[in-house]
Design an enzyme around this catalytic site. Structure first.
Site, short mmCIF file in Angstrom:
data_model
loop_
_atom_site.label_atom_id
_atom_site.label_comp_id
_atom_site.label_asym_id
_atom_site.label_seq_id
_atom_site.Cartn_x
_atom_site.Cartn_y
_atom_site.Cartn_z
N LYS A 140 0.91 -1.32 0.36
CA LYS A 140 0.20 0.06 -0.14
C LYS A 140 0.61 1.65 -0.09
O LYS A 140 1.40 1.67 0.55
CB LYS A 140 -0.71 0.01 1.30
CG LYS A 140 -2.57 -0.37 1.34
CD LYS A 140 -2.52 -0.19 2.12
CE LYS A 140 -4.07 0.53 2.01
NZ LYS A 140 -5.42 0.68 2.99
C1 E4P Z 1 -8.12 0.49 4.07
O1 E4P Z 1 -7.99 0.16 2.96
C2 E4P Z 1 -7.92 2.30 4.85
O2 E4P Z 1 -7.22 2.08 5.80
C3 E4P Z 1 -9.44 2.23 5.40
O3 E4P Z 1 -10.75 2.04 4.43
C4 E4P Z 1 -9.62 3.13 6.22
O4 E4P Z 1 -10.85 3.39 7.08
P1 E4P Z 1 -11.31 4.33 7.89
O5 E4P Z 1 -11.36 5.79 6.87
O6 E4P Z 1 -12.61 4.41 8.80
O7 E4P Z 1 -10.27 4.90 9.14
#
Ligand code: E4P
Length: 273
Positions: free
Chosen positions: A94
């Site tokens: 990521k």
């Molecule tokens: C996933 O890949 C993201 O990091 C995550 O969905 C972020 O979610 P949030 O905005 O609820 O923290």
């Protein structure tokens, strides 16, 4: 639409995979912190390995770099990929679309995320572009070679409504068509009226140009939002455990179960002997 679980909690991940509809996992440093605290995991390398082993081959697990400069992200991406590939699930690195950590005033520093995606993709390392908040970012990440782009639907809803509403819960439904504040004014972020709108626009752009990168809708807050993301054509939604369990619930289903159970006559029970 593929369904990923947005969690680093091994118990949640195992439970979700046992249901048979989960295709992959996304994590981020905040989710890893929560899971490590819950499980008292002192050695994170062992903990992450156990998650990958539990998920198993044939499924993707996204692991995030620490961010920073182009060189740092490349190096961290390779470390994650090399260290954890072969343990079980496929590792996807990521990378924030733009790390926002300006080290100097050089104009190109802002594009470090995109350059890192391109460099890793060229080496065959799959990348999930994270923190996507605008369709333009998604287009650049896709052209740079990302396997996935992750638009943060819920955080865009928060951003759009923050200017008008002080009191809202993260899990509150936010309409995909946005919120009208006067007869001819809808709240927006540079033309984006909601998180689902952001995802729908990215899906449309990728369709227009037949881009192979998949749209992985992230920052998902409630079951109705998942429905709208599926209707918008998201290839994948990554969904927290609590929202996954919410998706299967309906009070009339529960009421129906109670009524059917109450109506079971002894002769019907005999059928199962
Ligand atoms: C996933 O890949 C993201 O990091 C995550 O969905 C972020 O979610 P949030 O905005 O609820 O923290």
């Amino acid at each position: 639409m593929k369904i990923f679980i947005d969690s680093a909690d091994i118990d949640e991940i195992k439970a979700a995979f046992s249901w048979g509809f989960v295709d992959g996992v996304t994590t981020n440093p905040s989710l890893i912190k929560m899971a490590a605290e819950k499980h008292g995991a002192k050695n994170l390398e062992n903990y992450v390995s156990s998650v990958l082993a539990a998920v198993g081959r044939g499924h993707d697990v996204s692991l995030e770099v620490l961010g920073g400069s182009f060189q740092a992200m490349i190096q961290q991406g390779k470390v994650l990929y090399n260290k954890f590939s072969g343990v079980g699930a496929r590792v996807v690195v990521k990378i924030p679309v733009n790390p926002l950590l300006k080290q100097n005033e050089c104009a190109d520093v802002e594009y470090d995320g995109i350059r890192a995606i391109h460099a890793l993709a060229k080496e065959g390392i799959p990348v999930n572009t994270t923190l996507v908040m605008a369709p333009e970012q998604a287009l650049l990440a896709a052209k740079a070679g990302a396997k996935y782009v992750s638009p943060f639907a819920g955080r865009i809803d928060d951003f759009v409504r923050e200017c008008c509403f002080c009191n809202y819960k993260k899990t509150d439904y936010f309409p995909q068509e946005g919120i009208k504040i006067s007869p001819d004014e809808i709240l927006d972020d540079n033309g984006i009226v909601s998180g689902v709108d952001l995802v729908a626009k990215i899906v449309q752009i990728f369709r227009n140009y037949d881009l192979k990168t998949e749209v992985l809708a992230a920052s998902v807050r409630n079951a109705r939002q998942v429905r709208e993301l599926a209707l918008a054509g998201a290839h994948i939604s990554t969904i927290p455990f609590g929202v996954l369990t919410q998706m299967v619930r309906h009070e009339k289903t529960y009421e129906g179960m109670q009524k059917f159970t109450a109506d079971i006559v002894p002769e019907y029970r005999v059928l199962f002997d």
